[in-house]
Design an enzyme around this catalytic site. Structure first.
Site, mmCIF file in Angstrom:
data_model
loop_
_atom_site.group_PDB
_atom_site.id
_atom_site.type_symbol
_atom_site.label_atom_id
_atom_site.label_comp_id
_atom_site.label_asym_id
_atom_site.label_seq_id
_atom_site.Cartn_x
_atom_site.Cartn_y
_atom_site.Cartn_z
ATOM 1 C CG ASP A 1 -18.347 -47.037 -29.934
ATOM 2 O OD1 ASP A 1 -17.265 -46.427 -29.161
ATOM 3 O OD2 ASP A 1 -19.269 -47.498 -29.866
ATOM 4 C CG ASP B 1 -30.480 -50.798 -29.649
ATOM 5 O OD1 ASP B 1 -29.509 -51.049 -29.141
ATOM 6 O OD2 ASP B 1 -30.544 -50.029 -30.896
ATOM 7 C CG HIS C 1 -25.996 -50.124 -29.378
ATOM 8 N ND1 HIS C 1 -27.273 -49.201 -29.262
ATOM 9 C CD2 HIS C 1 -25.013 -49.646 -28.767
ATOM 10 C CE1 HIS C 1 -26.837 -48.306 -28.549
ATOM 11 N NE2 HIS C 1 -25.544 -48.341 -28.215
ATOM 12 C CD GLU D 1 -27.915 -48.903 -33.166
ATOM 13 O OE1 GLU D 1 -28.578 -49.621 -32.514
ATOM 14 O OE2 GLU D 1 -27.950 -47.569 -33.194
HETATM 15 C C1 GLP Z 1 -23.090 -45.735 -27.022
HETATM 16 C C2 GLP Z 1 -21.667 -46.576 -27.033
HETATM 17 C C3 GLP Z 1 -21.600 -47.945 -26.247
HETATM 18 C C4 GLP Z 1 -22.356 -47.718 -24.869
HETATM 19 C C5 GLP Z 1 -23.859 -47.279 -25.154
HETATM 20 C C6 GLP Z 1 -24.520 -47.221 -23.573
HETATM 21 O O1 GLP Z 1 -24.000 -46.155 -27.585
HETATM 22 N N1 GLP Z 1 -21.322 -46.625 -28.359
HETATM 23 O O2 GLP Z 1 -20.425 -48.546 -26.382
HETATM 24 O O3 GLP Z 1 -22.357 -49.306 -24.424
HETATM 25 O O4 GLP Z 1 -23.490 -45.995 -25.525
HETATM 26 O O5 GLP Z 1 -23.988 -46.040 -22.864
HETATM 27 P P1 GLP Z 1 -24.278 -45.865 -21.359
HETATM 28 O O6 GLP Z 1 -23.352 -46.586 -20.588
HETATM 29 O O7 GLP Z 1 -24.168 -44.403 -21.269
HETATM 30 O O8 GLP Z 1 -25.553 -46.380 -21.029
#
Ligand code: GLP
Length: 239
Positions: A66, A132, A134, A139
């Site tokens: 993404d 949440d 995702h 989402e």
């Molecule tokens: C973002 C990314 C996700 C990731 C999430 C969790 O929203 N788009 O791909 O998994 O953050 O991030 P973290 O690993 O910092 O908790």
């Protein structure tokens, strides 16, 4: 779905071994990258393995999940910038073989799926998880048959991710993300979750129903998924 529970350091090593095995068997493997703080120990371990000569990414291609809409790759909060700095510049991958969806040219996002398909499909997709549920930026409510598309970010996601920006106002409101179907098309998937803040959603996506309300729950239906958790993230699981 196989679930492994160990320390953060240990799971980074275990997950890295999956890459080493895959790439040593298939030197032109296609890997799917993720951002966030969770994959950083794994990326450090991959750099270590590459420097030690245990694996070479010379012929590997990488497709990231993404990108924020409106940020170009030079922006220090763009996911392209993150990948260059956290992984690509520390391994021997050809930067021309690394792909991140464009946050600037978002007219026809599903052409990213065509690129992945033309390259042969993702062999190993890495995922983190949002609180949440995702995955990528899919989402809750995202259709399970979605391909790469533009999404409006939930306020909560923007708040959580604002820790990387100067203020929440700077966090983009939209992102472009591989769809759930894009993720599920990968031949194998690794999801890593660490820390107490992930415990509730980890329980929900592994032990709860498969529902678009919790996007990661779809992984229960994929034939080759490995989940790597630290003790805190695993603390609410039944067994
Ligand atoms: C973002 C990314 C996700 C990731 C999430 C969790 O929203 N788009 O791909 O998994 O953050 O991030 P973290 O690993 O910092 O908790």
């Amino acid at each position: 779905m196989k679930v492994y529970i160990a320390s953060e350091k240990e799971i980074a090593k275990m997950a890295a071994q999956r890459y080493v095995q895959l790439i040593n068997t298939k030197p032109n493997a296609i890997i799917g990258g993720a951002t966030g703080s969770t994959p950083i120990p794994l990326y450090k371990e991959l750099a270590k393995q590459c420097k030690a000569g245990n694996v070479s990414f010379k012929n590997v291609k990488s497709f990231n999940l993404d990108e924020y809409v409106g940020l170009d790759g030079t922006h220090n909060q763009s996911y392209r910038y993150f990948m260059n700095n956290q992984l690509f510049k520390h391994i021997d991958i050809d930067i021309n073989n690394t792909f991140v969806p464009s946050g600037i040219d978002t007219k026809n996002p599903s052409k990213y799926d065509d690129m992945i398909k033309a390259a042969g499909g993702v062999d190993l997709q890495l995922l983190g998880i949002g609180v949440d549920g995702h995955i990528g930026f899919n989402e809750p409510g995202t259709k399970f048959d979605s391909l790469t598309h533009v999404v409006k970010l939930e306020q909560n996601t923007r708040e959580v991710n604002s820790r990387f920006f100067k203020s929440i106002d700077e966090v983009p409101t939209h992102a472009v993300t591989m769809g759930i179907k894009t993720v599920m098309n990968a031949r194998s998937i690794i999801l890593i979750a660490t820390g107490k803040s992930k415990a509730k959603i980890v329980k929900e996506f592994i032990e709860g129903p498969v529902t678009t309300k919790c996007p990661a729950s779809i992984l229960q239906l994929h034939p080759f998924v490995e989940i790597y958790l630290d003790e805190e993230a695993a603390s609410l699981l039944k067994k």
